[in-house]
Design a protein around this motif. Structure first.
Motif, short mmCIF file in Angstrom:
data_model
loop_
_atom_site.label_atom_id
_atom_site.label_comp_id
_atom_site.label_asym_id
_atom_site.label_seq_id
_atom_site.Cartn_x
_atom_site.Cartn_y
_atom_site.Cartn_z
N HIS A 130 0.67 -1.44 0.05
CA HIS A 130 0.10 -0.05 0.08
C HIS A 130 0.78 1.00 0.06
N HIS A 179 1.64 4.38 -2.60
CA HIS A 179 1.67 5.96 -2.38
C HIS A 179 2.85 6.47 -2.59
N ASP A 198 -1.10 7.99 6.09
CA ASP A 198 -2.48 7.80 5.86
C ASP A 198 -3.14 7.27 7.05
N ASP A 245 -5.84 7.21 -2.06
CA ASP A 245 -5.96 5.82 -2.33
C ASP A 245 -6.40 5.83 -4.02
FE LIG Z 1 -3.72 4.86 1.80
#
Ligand SMILES: [Fe+2]
Length: 586
Positions: free
Chosen positions: A125, A129, A148, A341
């Motif tokens: 993830h 980013h 995040d 996201d």
């Molecule tokens: Fe995220």
């Protein structure tokens, strides 16, 4: 090499296509499904991307999903077991809300696109980013800070990246802060406490903060302490997000800050409770900023680099970004138009291209316009079938002159121009434009057009060359303002003349527009400046409260009919409401 990136199943799903190292198109599912923050597997977005490029699924070399579902499963299971027996009732609920269909992603992709499992890749993830932030920024070497709510386990990562046309591109994430310790979750807990929607209304907390004073910083600091390694840890006694999906803060949190705000209760800033809520917002905002600045400062000292790329949903916090620019030691701060996201779909595809497959670096175009185009001919057809006055302009010059006349006469314009933006902000292709001069215009926009809370500030757009005249931009500020990623002061002498976009604390989240990025809007700003003396327009996203930003002409037209917009523009077509037809040029 043809790569499809996908983000899905948390909030704001999206798909992005990268061919031979260059983004070709990208779109959020919500813009097509018309369901705000649509988190479903982005079938519509995938279909649109493949059609746009004339590809069949078989033509793809790989599909890249933006996170590793099994690691996320591992986190949710571990947290549920840690919280047992307290969690036994809520575990299935947590699984459903946090995990959804994620574990079965490979099967879903494989069955929908008919691809063999070996063609389906996964990035982490925060790698997605980091890639979305670094690989799209005009820099060869930069520090990277992603923040995040949570990905699989990481909630914040620090690292650095190197791009090289003849060598390998590298993204190195040095360290991470892990769930449940999360700046995003801290901010979201206050978002929920203040009666707003988590993962959606965090910017309302930032807007509300402008009305308050950070009188409760000491209290917020009881919730988050700095750790010896320079990171931070939350005191989990004040939170519940890690053990239940039902509530993010605990009764101890309420003991400390007082009763929460009911979502349907209006905020009366003149009341004691209203003041408390605004002070609460100002306090958590201050602590968030301080924590990020501290981490950015040590990342600067550690890497010795002059550039930093910020990613993750927290990078939408323009006040924090501006403080990182002025206080951390970095001279340039890059934030992509979609740091959340949705942007991970593009990040995942670029990560796979440069890092997994080791393809040579390419400069990615420095704009957010990757979505479907708005069609003026379609708008003309819709409006004429409906009996509305339609005007087809012969060229851009006459369209711009007439629209500048409208704006100078105080009319509100729905502006659709070319390809849709990726990310939450209208950056000149799907905007509602209006005079930035008066607070009456701000109130009109909030009341009759956006149908939303009055304390939320509206933003301006200004030609980049004129930005300094009206706004106090520090060195590097114009870059941060390219995609509206920084909040800066309106110069004192211009605040009265820019009443619609000056927040109560004298700030604004401006867009400094480069001519090349959106030439027609740039020309419109200049034409408007010639008429009024000030080339600054109010620019807010083209949508009503609770709806996604408009995509095609039909959605722009429907929105136009349902609110107080006077003039709608797409391509060279102009549609006016009755009473807005005759414009007397100055
Ligand atoms: Fe995220």
């Amino acid at each position: 090499m043809k790569l499809l990136g996908i983000s899905a199943h948390y909030h704001d799903s999206a798909a992005a296509l990268v061919i031979d190292g260059m983004p070709v198109c990208a779109v959020q599912e919500e813009r097509l499904s018309r369901r705000k923050n649509d988190a479903a597997f982005p079938l519509l977005a995938i279909d649109w991307c493949l059609n746009r490029a004339g590809l069949e699924p078989d033509d793809l070399d790989a599909v890249v999903f933006y996170e590793r579902p099994m690691l996320k499963f591992d986190r949710i299971l571990t947290c549920a077991l840690r919280a047992f027996p307290h969690s036994w009732r809520t575990f299935p609920e947590a699984m459903k809300s946090s995990l959804g269909d994620k574990v079965w992603v490979r099967g879903t992709i494989s069955s929908y696109l008919g691809l063999p499992a070996r063609k389906i890749l996964f990035t982490r993830h925060h790698q997605s980013h980091a890639a979305a932030a670094f690989l799209t920024a005009p820099t060869d070497r930069a520090a990277i800070l992603t923040t995040d709510g949570v990905g699989e386990w990481a909630t914040l990562t620090v690292g650095h990246g190197v791009r090289s046309t003849n060598g390998r591109t590298a993204i190195t994430l040095l360290r991470e802060v892990r769930f449940p310790h999360s700046l995003g979750m801290l901010y979201s807990a206050f978002t929920a406490y203040l009666g707003f929607a988590i993962n959606e209304d965090e910017y309302k907390v930032m807007g509300l903060a402008g009305y308050g004073r950070p009188t409760m910083v000491d209290k917020v600091r009881r919730l988050i302490r700095q750790t010896e390694d320079g990171a931070f840890a939350l005191d989990l006694d004040y939170f519940e997000f890690h053990s239940t999906a039902r509530r993010s803060y605990s009764s101890r949190f309420i003991d400390l800050f007082g009763p929460p705000r009911h979502p349907y209760e209006p905020i009366d800033l003149a009341s004691a409770d209203g003041e408390r809520f605004a002070n609460c917002a100002a306090s958590v905002q201050r602590v968030l900023e301080d924590t990020l600045v501290t981490m950015a400062r040590s990342l600067h000292a550690e890497t010795g680099l002059s550039d930093v790329c910020l990613g993750g949903g927290v990078a939408l916090n323009g006040v924090a970004n501006a403080r990182i620019l002025t206080e951390s030691g970095f001279t340039r701060v890059f934030v992509p138009p979609a740091p959340g996201d949705a942007g991970c779909a593009l990040g995942a595809a670029l990560y796979a291209d440069r890092i997994h497959f080791g393809n040579p670096d390419r400069d990615v175009p420095d704009h957010p316009f990757w979505g479907p185009a708005a069609d003026g001919v379609e708008l003309a057809r819709l409006a004429s079938e409906d009996g509305k006055p339609v005007e087809q302009c012969e060229d851009d010059d006459s369209l711009i002159a007439q629209t500048a006349d409208d704006l100078a006469a105080g009319r509100v314009v729905g502006w659709m121009d070319g390809a849709l933006e990726l990310g939450p902000r209208a950056l000149g292709h799907r905007s509602i434009l209006a005079s930035a001069a008066t607070t009456e215009m701000r109130d009109r926009l909030n009341r009759d057009i956006k149908f939303r809370d009055e304390f939320r500030p509206l933003a301006p757009v200004v030609p980049i060359e004129a930005a300094d005249r009206y706004f106090e931009l520090p060195a590097g500020g114009a870059r941060l303002a390219r995609f509206m990623s920084g909040v800066f002061q309106v110069r004192r002498e211009w605040r009265a003349a820019l009443g619609a976009i000056t927040h109560v604390d004298g700030t604004t989240r401006l867009q400094a527009l480069d001519r090349e990025m959106a030439p027609r809007l740039y020309a419109l700003l200049q034409a408007y400046g010639r008429r009024t003396g000030i080339p600054v327009l109010l620019n807010t996203s083209f949508n009503l409260s609770g709806e996604p930003i408009v995509n095609r002409a039909v959605e722009g037209y429907s929105t136009f009919l349902r609110c107080g917009i006077d003039v709608l523009v797409a391509g060279r077509t102009r549609v006016m409401k009755k009473g807005a037809v005759s414009v007397s040029p100055e």
